[in-house]
Design a protein around this motif. Structure first.
Motif, PDB file in Angstrom:
ATOM      1  N   LEU A 279       8.740   6.387   7.868  1.00 33.71           N
ATOM      2  CA  LEU A 279       7.340   5.976   8.031  1.00 33.71           C
ATOM      3  C   LEU A 279       7.221   4.511   8.411  1.00 33.71           C
ATOM      4  O   LEU A 279       6.239   4.103   9.039  1.00 33.71           O
ATOM      5  CB  LEU A 279       6.559   6.241   6.739  1.00 33.71           C
ATOM      6  CG  LEU A 279       6.448   7.703   6.303  1.00 33.71           C
ATOM      7  CD1 LEU A 279       5.613   7.826   5.030  1.00 33.71           C
ATOM      8  CD2 LEU A 279       5.848   8.568   7.406  1.00 33.71           C
ATOM      9  N   GLY A 280       8.221   3.710   8.026  1.00 32.21           N
ATOM     10  CA  GLY A 280       8.185   2.290   8.372  1.00 32.21           C
ATOM     11  C   GLY A 280       8.181   2.053   9.865  1.00 32.21           C
ATOM     12  O   GLY A 280       7.688   1.025  10.342  1.00 32.21           O
ATOM     13  N   GLU A 281       8.720   3.000  10.621  1.00 31.52           N
ATOM     14  CA  GLU A 281       8.741   2.873  12.088  1.00 31.52           C
ATOM     15  C   GLU A 281       7.374   3.125  12.707  1.00 31.52           C
ATOM     16  O   GLU A 281       7.173   2.860  13.892  1.00 31.52           O
ATOM     17  CB  GLU A 281       9.753   3.870  12.669  1.00 31.52           C
ATOM     18  CG  GLU A 281      11.189   3.664  12.171  1.00 31.52           C
ATOM     19  CD  GLU A 281      12.113   4.777  12.622  1.00 31.52           C
ATOM     20  OE1 GLU A 281      11.611   5.698  13.319  1.00 31.52           O
ATOM     21  OE2 GLU A 281      13.316   4.738  12.294  1.00 31.52           O
ATOM     22  N   LEU A 282       6.429   3.664  11.916  1.00 32.73           N
ATOM     23  CA  LEU A 282       5.129   4.050  12.462  1.00 32.73           C
ATOM     24  C   LEU A 282       4.070   2.969  12.299  1.00 32.73           C
ATOM     25  O   LEU A 282       2.948   3.131  12.773  1.00 32.73           O
ATOM     26  CB  LEU A 282       4.644   5.336  11.772  1.00 32.73           C
ATOM     27  CG  LEU A 282       5.599   6.526  11.838  1.00 32.73           C
ATOM     28  CD1 LEU A 282       4.976   7.736  11.152  1.00 32.73           C
ATOM     29  CD2 LEU A 282       5.966   6.859  13.268  1.00 32.73           C
ATOM     30  N   HIS A 283       4.389   1.895  11.598  1.00 27.13           N
ATOM     31  CA  HIS A 283       3.458   0.764  11.428  1.00 27.13           C
ATOM     32  C   HIS A 283       2.139   1.214  10.795  1.00 27.13           C
ATOM     33  O   HIS A 283       1.045   0.945  11.307  1.00 27.13           O
ATOM     34  CB  HIS A 283       3.188   0.072  12.768  1.00 27.13           C
ATOM     35  CG  HIS A 283       4.438  -0.354  13.485  1.00 27.13           C
ATOM     36  ND1 HIS A 283       5.261  -1.350  13.006  1.00 27.13           N
ATOM     37  CD2 HIS A 283       5.014   0.110  14.629  1.00 27.13           C
ATOM     38  CE1 HIS A 283       6.289  -1.500  13.838  1.00 27.13           C
ATOM     39  NE2 HIS A 283       6.170  -0.629  14.813  1.00 27.13           N
ATOM     40  N   LEU A 284       2.246   1.935   9.672  1.00 25.09           N
ATOM     41  CA  LEU A 284       1.051   2.345   8.952  1.00 25.09           C
ATOM     42  C   LEU A 284       0.338   1.118   8.390  1.00 25.09           C
ATOM     43  O   LEU A 284       0.969   0.129   8.040  1.00 25.09           O
ATOM     44  CB  LEU A 284       1.411   3.297   7.813  1.00 25.09           C
ATOM     45  CG  LEU A 284       2.064   4.623   8.210  1.00 25.09           C
ATOM     46  CD1 LEU A 284       2.454   5.402   6.958  1.00 25.09           C
ATOM     47  CD2 LEU A 284       1.126   5.452   9.067  1.00 25.09           C
ATOM     48  N   LYS A 285      -0.977   1.215   8.266  1.00 27.73           N
ATOM     49  CA  LYS A 285      -1.734   0.102   7.697  1.00 27.73           C
ATOM     50  C   LYS A 285      -1.512  -0.019   6.192  1.00 27.73           C
ATOM     51  O   LYS A 285      -1.661  -1.093   5.611  1.00 27.73           O
ATOM     52  CB  LYS A 285      -3.231   0.293   7.979  1.00 27.73           C
ATOM     53  CG  LYS A 285      -3.625   0.103   9.444  1.00 27.73           C
ATOM     54  CD  LYS A 285      -5.130   0.224   9.604  1.00 27.73           C
ATOM     55  CE  LYS A 285      -5.550  -0.026  11.057  1.00 27.73           C
ATOM     56  NZ  LYS A 285      -7.014   0.119  11.227  1.00 27.73           N
ATOM     57  N   PHE A 286      -1.147   1.105   5.562  1.00 26.79           N
ATOM     58  CA  PHE A 286      -1.084   1.119   4.103  1.00 26.79           C
ATOM     59  C   PHE A 286      -0.014   2.117   3.689  1.00 26.79           C
ATOM     60  O   PHE A 286      -0.064   3.287   4.066  1.00 26.79           O
ATOM     61  CB  PHE A 286      -2.449   1.533   3.554  1.00 26.79           C
ATOM     62  CG  PHE A 286      -2.539   1.574   2.065  1.00 26.79           C
ATOM     63  CD1 PHE A 286      -2.844   0.440   1.342  1.00 26.79           C
ATOM     64  CD2 PHE A 286      -2.333   2.757   1.379  1.00 26.79           C
ATOM     65  CE1 PHE A 286      -2.951   0.483  -0.039  1.00 26.79           C
ATOM     66  CE2 PHE A 286      -2.437   2.810   0.007  1.00 26.79           C
ATOM     67  CZ  PHE A 286      -2.746   1.673  -0.711  1.00 26.79           C
ATOM     68  N   LEU A 287       0.996   1.651   2.948  1.00 28.77           N
ATOM     69  CA  LEU A 287       2.068   2.517   2.467  1.00 28.77           C
ATOM     70  C   LEU A 287       2.450   2.068   1.065  1.00 28.77           C
ATOM     71  O   LEU A 287       2.886   0.932   0.864  1.00 28.77           O
ATOM     72  CB  LEU A 287       3.283   2.440   3.400  1.00 28.77           C
ATOM     73  CG  LEU A 287       4.541   3.201   2.960  1.00 28.77           C
ATOM     74  CD1 LEU A 287       4.258   4.685   2.831  1.00 28.77           C
ATOM     75  CD2 LEU A 287       5.681   2.957   3.943  1.00 28.77           C
ATOM     76  N   GLU A 288       2.246   2.961   0.094  1.00 22.39           N
ATOM     77  CA  GLU A 288       2.602   2.615  -1.276  1.00 22.39           C
ATOM     78  C   GLU A 288       3.365   3.771  -1.905  1.00 22.39           C
ATOM     79  O   GLU A 288       3.240   4.925  -1.484  1.00 22.39           O
ATOM     80  CB  GLU A 288       1.368   2.285  -2.103  1.00 22.39           C
ATOM     81  CG  GLU A 288       0.433   3.466  -2.322  1.00 22.39           C
ATOM     82  CD  GLU A 288      -0.801   3.078  -3.119  1.00 22.39           C
ATOM     83  OE1 GLU A 288      -0.778   2.021  -3.776  1.00 22.39           O
ATOM     84  OE2 GLU A 288      -1.787   3.823  -3.067  1.00 22.39           O
ATOM     85  N   THR A 289       4.158   3.463  -2.913  1.00 23.84           N
ATOM     86  CA  THR A 289       4.936   4.471  -3.611  1.00 23.84           C
ATOM     87  C   THR A 289       4.651   4.377  -5.105  1.00 23.84           C
ATOM     88  O   THR A 289       4.336   3.307  -5.622  1.00 23.84           O
ATOM     89  CB  THR A 289       6.442   4.270  -3.365  1.00 23.84           C
ATOM     90  OG1 THR A 289       6.827   2.981  -3.865  1.00 23.84           O
ATOM     91  CG2 THR A 289       6.767   4.343  -1.883  1.00 23.84           C
ATOM     92  N   VAL A 290       4.753   5.509  -5.764  1.00 25.94           N
ATOM     93  CA  VAL A 290       4.531   5.540  -7.206  1.00 25.94           C
ATOM     94  C   VAL A 290       5.443   6.612  -7.803  1.00 25.94           C
ATOM     95  O   VAL A 290       5.612   7.685  -7.222  1.00 25.94           O
ATOM     96  CB  VAL A 290       3.047   5.817  -7.541  1.00 25.94           C
ATOM     97  CG1 VAL A 290       2.593   7.132  -6.960  1.00 25.94           C
ATOM     98  CG2 VAL A 290       2.823   5.793  -9.040  1.00 25.94           C
ATOM     99  N   GLU A 291       6.038   6.307  -8.942  1.00 26.86           N
ATOM    100  CA  GLU A 291       6.862   7.283  -9.644  1.00 26.86           C
ATOM    101  C   GLU A 291       5.989   8.018 -10.650  1.00 26.86           C
ATOM    102  O   GLU A 291       5.248   7.399 -11.420  1.00 26.86           O
ATOM    103  CB  GLU A 291       8.018   6.594 -10.366  1.00 26.86           C
ATOM    104  CG  GLU A 291       8.975   7.566 -11.046  1.00 26.86           C
ATOM    105  CD  GLU A 291      10.143   6.861 -11.700  1.00 26.86           C
ATOM    106  OE1 GLU A 291      10.313   6.999 -12.939  1.00 26.86           O
ATOM    107  OE2 GLU A 291      10.889   6.175 -10.968  1.00 26.86           O
ATOM    108  N   SER A 292       6.077   9.344 -10.654  1.00 26.26           N
ATOM    109  CA  SER A 292       5.256  10.149 -11.542  1.00 26.26           C
ATOM    110  C   SER A 292       6.025  11.413 -11.896  1.00 26.26           C
ATOM    111  O   SER A 292       6.563  12.083 -11.009  1.00 26.26           O
ATOM    112  CB  SER A 292       3.928  10.506 -10.859  1.00 26.26           C
ATOM    113  OG  SER A 292       3.063  11.176 -11.737  1.00 26.26           O
TER     114      SER A 292
END
Length: 490
Positions: A279-292
């Motif tokens: 996804l880093g190659e797609l230049h998203l405006k917003f990318l977050e991760t969370v462990e659940s």
């Protein structure tokens, strides 16, 4: 759908902001003598604009620009003599349905109006005002609020899915209707009020969701799934194959999704990093991760509640929700709960991408229109083929009622294809609906379907009143897009 064609003459203090504000549903032709400004517009709009350098008072330049094919010509120069001369050329040599121009002096305004031109006074003109004139079905409300398009006026298109629906059935998320204007009267929007074609409604809410809602009301449907929210939530258990991660990246490349929330179990660290790389190659405006932790649906619920995100789509590996120790009936209830609670589509990924052929089971006249409409929206982004799967009742044992229902489904497919100007092939099958449709799904890459509400009476009720759509989904080996209940679609 056929795109409107606007010609904008002059790219100065009004023309250039106008180009920026107009939606991508229109093809623009811009005429200006400044090559630098034309280059700026070309970079801004790409293939949506044709840039023509030259003097618009020349008939040859106008012909080169294809003015004769325009729906509307807008004269935004602040030199009145130029606007008058171009208006005369348009009247004498071209048949333009609509011409809009900036007027400077009272005499000039009168001369332009004699030429059947709509005039905006230079003392009141703005790019937003002109945009509202051009895109008549959606208007930005000026002078009140925050000025961030959180208040819009929209005209209800006769073919909008929200036309002729009571407000109580809409259950809007992050927006609501403030006023309804109908035939010169004001209708206070109460639950039993029905939206009528050509109503003008004032809608208020989150600007991101409001834009897509306005498109739905005005019969533009190019931004699936942004009418539901702004974030795609992706679940990772940690044992996903590379095909799942690649399909998730494909979804973000294909749909207008710019915000991603990756929800990973404690065992999903490695898969999480691999997906972040894709996804880093797609230049998203917003990318977050969370462990659940917890079951997939529980983990995703906790993450969405913790970060207070508004999901546009939930993405799971197919086996995360359809496999495991739970019985088939309880798995269906788990899916239905997610669809009801979040009111957005669920994508169950099986690795069958790119999506070139969409299968839409049309089993009853109630759910068929909803599924077809969504498939048309999806196909507009994917540029793929739609096929409606119909199962003909047996000639020997079918009742008149069943024959009539089948004829109604067939008519619905044909009518919606005409309304949406979309190509859809009706594939008629025979035999048991579940077996017949499951038997041909290998010809497709994506199943677009609804799951019927749970039958009253729990497990025994589901046995007595089986849901063919659920059994088709359960036995499918291809990726599936599950749609939320129809009354929550906005």
């Amino acid at each position: 759908m056929e795109r409107t064609r606007f010609v904008i003459i002059g790219l100065g203090n009004v023309g250039l902001p106008l180009v920026k504000s107009l939606s991508r549903n229109h093809h623009l032709v811009c005429i200006d003598s400044n090559p630098d400004t034309l280059e700026q517009v070309a970079k801004m709009r790409g293939d949506d604009v044709t840039a023509v350098q030259g003097d618009a008072t020349s008939r040859l330049v106008l012909e080169k620009a294809g003015v004769a094919e325009a729906d509307t010509v807008v004269l935004t120069t602040t030199t009145e003599m130029i606007n008058l001369e171009v208006a005369r050329l348009l009247r004498d040599h071209f048949q333009i349905p609509r011409v809009i121009a900036i007027g400077i002096t009272q005499k000039g305004i009168e001369e332009l109006e004699k030429l059947d031109v709509e005039v905006e006074s230079i003392f009141a003109v703005s790019a937003t005002g002109l945009r509202n004139r051009l895109e008549q079905r959606t208007k930005t409300v000026q002078g009140i609020g925050l000025g961030k398009n959180e208040i819009l006026e929209v005209e209800v298109h006769p073919n909008s899915r929200l036309a002729n629906k009571p407000l109580s059935s809409l259950r809007p998320k992050n927006w609501h209707i403030g006023l309804i204007y109908r035939e010169g009267n004001i209708v206070i929007p109460r639950g039993n009020a029905v939206l009528k074609p050509r109503d003008r409604v004032v809608i208020l809410g989150d600007p991101k969701v409001l834009k897509t809602t306005a498109d739905r009301l005005s019969f533009s449907f190019r931004d699936f799934p942004l009418e539901y929210g702004d974030t795609a939530a992706v679940y990772l258990a940690g044992n996903e194959p590379d095909e799942y991660l690649e399909e998730v990246a494909y979804l973000f490349r294909t749909f207008p999704l710019e915000r991603a929330m990756l929800v990973a179990s404690p065992r999903g660290t490695e898969a999480l990093e691999r997906l972040r790389g894709l996804l880093g190659e797609l230049h998203l405006k917003f990318l977050e991760t969370v462990e659940s932790d917890g079951a997939p649906d529980v983990a995703l619920r906790k993450a969405l509640a913790k970060l207070d995100r508004n999901p546009a789509m939930l993405i799971f590996p197919r086996g995360a929700l359809l496999n495991g120790l739970l019985g088939k009936h309880r798995r269906k209830r788990r899916l239905l709960a997610l669809l009801e609670d979040f009111g957005c589509p669920i994508l169950l990924a099986s690795g069958t991408f790119p999506y070139e052929n969409l299968a839409i089971p049309c089993l009853d006249s109630a759910s068929c229109p909803h599924a077809l409409e969504k498939a048309f929206e999806i196909a507009s982004d994917l540029n793929c083929r739609n096929e409606a799967l119909l199962v003909r009742p047996s000639d020997y044992i079918a009742s008149e009622e069943e024959e009539g229902a089948f004829g109604q489904i067939r008519k619905t497919v044909s009518d919606l294809s005409l309304i949406y100007k979309a190509s859809v092939k009706g594939r008629e099958l025979e035999g048991n609906p579940v077996k017949a449709i499951a038997g041909v799904l290998s010809d497709y890459q994506l199943l677009v379907s609804r799951v019927a509400p749970a039958s009253p009476g729990g497990l025994f009720g589901s046995i007595l009143n089986p849901d063919p759509g659920w059994h088709i989904l359960y036995n499918a080996s291809i990726s599936a897009m599950l749609l939320p209940p129809q009354e929550t679609v906005l």
